[in-house]
Design a protein around this motif. Structure first.
Motif, mmCIF file in Angstrom:
data_model
loop_
_atom_site.group_PDB
_atom_site.id
_atom_site.type_symbol
_atom_site.label_atom_id
_atom_site.label_comp_id
_atom_site.label_asym_id
_atom_site.label_seq_id
_atom_site.Cartn_x
_atom_site.Cartn_y
_atom_site.Cartn_z
ATOM 1 N N GLY A 1 87.182 28.877 50.514
ATOM 2 C CA GLY A 1 87.773 29.004 49.183
ATOM 3 C C GLY A 1 87.738 27.693 48.402
ATOM 4 O O GLY A 1 88.447 27.531 47.410
ATOM 5 N N TYR A 2 86.902 26.738 48.834
ATOM 6 C CA TYR A 2 86.884 25.414 48.201
ATOM 7 C C TYR A 2 86.472 25.464 46.731
ATOM 8 O O TYR A 2 87.126 24.882 45.869
ATOM 9 C CB TYR A 2 85.932 24.471 48.950
ATOM 10 C CG TYR A 2 86.440 24.057 50.304
ATOM 11 C CD1 TYR A 2 87.246 22.944 50.439
ATOM 12 C CD2 TYR A 2 86.116 24.789 51.442
ATOM 13 C CE1 TYR A 2 87.717 22.562 51.679
ATOM 14 C CE2 TYR A 2 86.580 24.410 52.695
ATOM 15 C CZ TYR A 2 87.383 23.296 52.805
ATOM 16 O OH TYR A 2 87.852 22.918 54.029
ATOM 17 N N ARG B 1 78.838 37.421 55.992
ATOM 18 C CA ARG B 1 78.458 36.023 56.198
ATOM 19 C C ARG B 1 77.591 35.889 57.433
ATOM 20 O O ARG B 1 76.568 35.215 57.414
ATOM 21 C CB ARG B 1 79.707 35.154 56.391
ATOM 22 C CG ARG B 1 80.399 34.794 55.117
ATOM 23 C CD ARG B 1 81.514 33.780 55.349
ATOM 24 N NE ARG B 1 82.294 33.683 54.131
ATOM 25 C CZ ARG B 1 83.485 34.252 53.943
ATOM 26 N NH1 ARG B 1 84.072 34.906 54.926
ATOM 27 N NH2 ARG B 1 84.096 34.151 52.785
ATOM 28 N N ASP C 1 88.076 34.920 43.242
ATOM 29 C CA ASP C 1 86.691 34.454 43.361
ATOM 30 C C ASP C 1 86.131 34.035 42.006
ATOM 31 O O ASP C 1 86.238 34.781 41.028
ATOM 32 C CB ASP C 1 85.793 35.551 43.958
ATOM 33 C CG ASP C 1 86.162 35.863 45.396
ATOM 34 O OD1 ASP C 1 86.695 34.963 46.069
ATOM 35 O OD2 ASP C 1 85.924 37.006 45.842
ATOM 36 N N LEU D 1 79.784 34.780 47.423
ATOM 37 C CA LEU D 1 80.433 34.705 48.732
ATOM 38 C C LEU D 1 80.048 33.361 49.325
ATOM 39 O O LEU D 1 78.868 33.059 49.464
ATOM 40 C CB LEU D 1 79.944 35.844 49.635
ATOM 41 C CG LEU D 1 80.505 35.861 51.057
ATOM 42 C CD1 LEU D 1 81.976 36.267 51.063
ATOM 43 C CD2 LEU D 1 79.718 36.814 51.951
ATOM 44 N N LYS E 1 83.903 40.499 54.694
ATOM 45 C CA LYS E 1 83.284 39.244 54.247
ATOM 46 C C LYS E 1 82.706 38.484 55.439
ATOM 47 O O LYS E 1 81.601 37.960 55.366
ATOM 48 C CB LYS E 1 84.299 38.357 53.521
ATOM 49 C CG LYS E 1 84.582 38.777 52.084
ATOM 50 C CD LYS E 1 85.457 37.731 51.399
ATOM 51 C CE LYS E 1 85.593 37.979 49.908
ATOM 52 N NZ LYS E 1 86.365 36.917 49.238
#
Ligand SMILES: Nc1nc2c(c(=O)[nH]1)N(C=O)[C@@H](CNc1ccc(C(=O)N[C@@H](CCC(=O)O)C(=O)O)cc1)CN2
Ligand SMILES: Nc1ncnc2c1ncn2[C@@H]1O[C@H](COP(=O)(O)OP(=O)(O)OP(=O)(O)O)[C@@H](O)[C@H]1O
Length: 193
Positions: free
Chosen positions: A139-140, A9, A176, A134, A5
């Protein structure tokens, strides 16, 4: 998976950062026009937006138009529990940078519960054909909109992105959140596009 991940990103943020000011401006305008045609937008009264950061699709135009249409607009504020609260804003609202340098409302009054939102426009780093998202890695959005927090009422989750943020298959976990649609400057993506 964490490493994968992170790698993704980095790659996609790098590509996104190479867009010129004019390209970004044009893309934001196209995304906005497409959004305005969606029934989910037209029906929505309570809309969450975000203040763009690191070359994300700007929502400034959407915010202006939505306020003009007398819709209620909200911006996220990060909480110590690493989730989000949504504060109602208008064209007069004072904003200040949070610890990531993202603008958020100073006032913490006029909060709405996440399950009372009709439409959530989410920023994202990448998306795939299953409409997994993604994000920046905090993880907000996942935490805030996790099914168990939502009193059985999920808003319509709509990601805004550049087409270059689309990838074949995203590594993802059960935590997710799934998006209902992604709009880019090229087209709208529904599940399984
Ligand atoms: N515009 C916008 N607002 C948003 C989000 C977002 O992705 N975009 N978020 C979506 O969740 C939340 C904030 N999440 C964020 C998570 C990480 C980083 C970040 O810049 N991380 C640094 C490294 C960490 C650090 O500086 O402490 C980086 O990636 O370089 C920024 C925002 C709420 N508001
Ligand atoms: N519902 C949840 N409850 C608790 N922890 C969670 C939840 N969702 C995600 N997390 C944790 O948050 C961290 C970051 O998750 P992830 O990499 O999916 O973030 P992201 O979706 O990219 O970021 P963001 O939503 O902030 O843009 C992970 O360690 C993950 O385990």
């Amino acid at each position: 998976m964490r490493w994968l991940k992170q790698q993704l990103r980095r790659q996609i943020r790098e590509k996104r950062s190479q867009l010129t000011f004019t390209e970004k401006q044009l893309a934001a305008r196209r995304v906005c026009m497409r959004l305005l045609q969606q029934p989910e937008y037209q029906k929505a009264q309570h809309i969450a937006l975000y203040m763009s950061h690191h070359g994300e699709i700007s929502t400034n135009l959407i915010l202006r138009l939505a306020l003009k249409q007398r819709k209620s607009c909200y911006l996220p504020v990060i909480t110590p529990a690493s989730s989000l609260e949504f504060v109602k804003v208008d064209s007069e609202s004072r904003l200040e940078k949070n610890r990531f340098g993202i603008l958020e409302p100073i006032s913490r009054t006029k909060l709405i519960y996440p399950w009372q939102l009709d439409l959530v426009l989410t920023p994202l780093v990448a998306f795939d054909s299953t409409l997994h998202r993604l994000g920046m890695g905090g993880g907000y959005y996942d935490r805030t909109f996790a099914a168990e927090n939502m009193k059985k009422h999920m808003p319509y989750m709509l990601g805004l992105a550049y087409d270059l943020q689309r990838i074949n298959r995203l590594p993802h976990s059960d935590l997710d959140i799934l998006l209902d649609m992604v709009i880019t400057e090229k087209r709208c993506y529904n599940k399984g596009f």
